[in-house]
Design an enzyme around this catalytic site. Sequence first.
Site, PDB file in Angstrom:
ATOM      1  N   ALA A  34       7.103  11.914  10.093  1.00 51.95           N
ATOM      2  CA  ALA A  34       6.707  13.097   9.320  1.00 51.95           C
ATOM      3  C   ALA A  34       7.772  14.174   9.538  1.00 51.95           C
ATOM      4  O   ALA A  34       7.485  15.308   9.938  1.00 51.95           O
ATOM      5  CB  ALA A  34       5.311  13.590   9.710  1.00 51.95           C
ATOM      6  N   HIS A  39      13.221  18.518  12.909  1.00 51.66           N
ATOM      7  CA  HIS A  39      13.772  17.209  13.311  1.00 51.66           C
ATOM      8  C   HIS A  39      15.189  17.033  12.753  1.00 51.66           C
ATOM      9  O   HIS A  39      16.073  16.512  13.427  1.00 51.66           O
ATOM     10  CB  HIS A  39      12.927  16.068  12.736  1.00 51.66           C
ATOM     11  N   VAL A 179      12.831  25.545  14.867  1.00 53.76           N
ATOM     12  CA  VAL A 179      13.118  25.911  13.472  1.00 53.76           C
ATOM     13  C   VAL A 179      11.807  26.422  12.864  1.00 53.76           C
ATOM     14  O   VAL A 179      10.739  25.839  13.075  1.00 53.76           O
ATOM     15  CB  VAL A 179      13.665  24.695  12.685  1.00 53.76           C
ATOM     16  N   ARG A 190       2.346  18.645  12.069  1.00 54.78           N
ATOM     17  CA  ARG A 190       0.923  18.967  11.870  1.00 54.78           C
ATOM     18  C   ARG A 190       0.712  19.979  10.748  1.00 54.78           C
ATOM     19  O   ARG A 190      -0.390  20.070  10.210  1.00 54.78           O
ATOM     20  CB  ARG A 190       0.312  19.521  13.155  1.00 54.78           C
TER      21      ARG A 190
END
Length: 286
Positions: A34, A39, A179, A190
Amino acid sequence: MTAPILRRLSDLRAKTAEWRRNGETIGLVPTMGALHAGHLSLAKTARETCDRVIVTIFVNPKQFNKPEDLENYPRTEHEDAAKLAPLGVDLIYCPDPDQIYPDGYATNVSVGGSITAVMEGPFRPGHFDGVATVVAKLFLQTSADKAFFGQKDYQQLMVVTRMARDLDIPIEVVGCETVREASGLAMSSRNLLLPKEALTKAAALNAAMRDAAAKATAGEPWAPLEAAARQALAEAGFTDVEYFDLRCAETLEALATLSRPARLLAAAWMDGVRLIDNIEVMELKY
Ligand code: PAF
């Protein structure tokens, strides 16, 4: 071009052995998928500092303390691979579950001491054992030189750093800036579970943190600042504030005033989704 996706440890090891023979360094970005801009920024930093980059995607059942949380965790492998494509990642490791926890698996990595005794530790029993176990396995399976983690999970960052040090795993753990959305909301997988209007309301968490941090920096004592923040969060629609703590940045010991470099860490529930965040709180030097 989309990076190759490997699912078997033997295939991963064949690749990393080839890189090692060529004297190349390996950077690891462990994720549960996700993927969001947070990331991707870790993968970019890894790309800038290592010859080869592996992103792992594994939704680790051992770190979920509630079965429904594991069930609801977003799984978006196809989209994740597409997001990584422009970044020049060398491979994506999405291990089959038996590559991490084979039949008869019986080992647990557990980090003790003050850093796991507070906040996420008691609120999510077993969570850090699950994290430390899977991250130790990913460090050993990838034989990476550096691993990149977001500071958003500050306590997790401390746990994996301690674990690697205590187990003499030859890897450098690198903590990277959180971030955020323009609203200040920390990016998190989430957030995908929040309805649109809750996403807007959720920004109140970071706003309350920045407000309390500024006042603590100006010398105000912590207890009334925490009480005011809890009140503001309840008014913004948060149903439960599990913790809103000023803690020593090194030991996570609770602080009543800003007596040393600190971190403000919080966890709160919005619309059935648990959100966490933390920010640096620096003493003013006159
Ligand atoms: O932060 C996460 O996404 C996970 O806790 C991690 C580090 C990938 C371990 O499963």
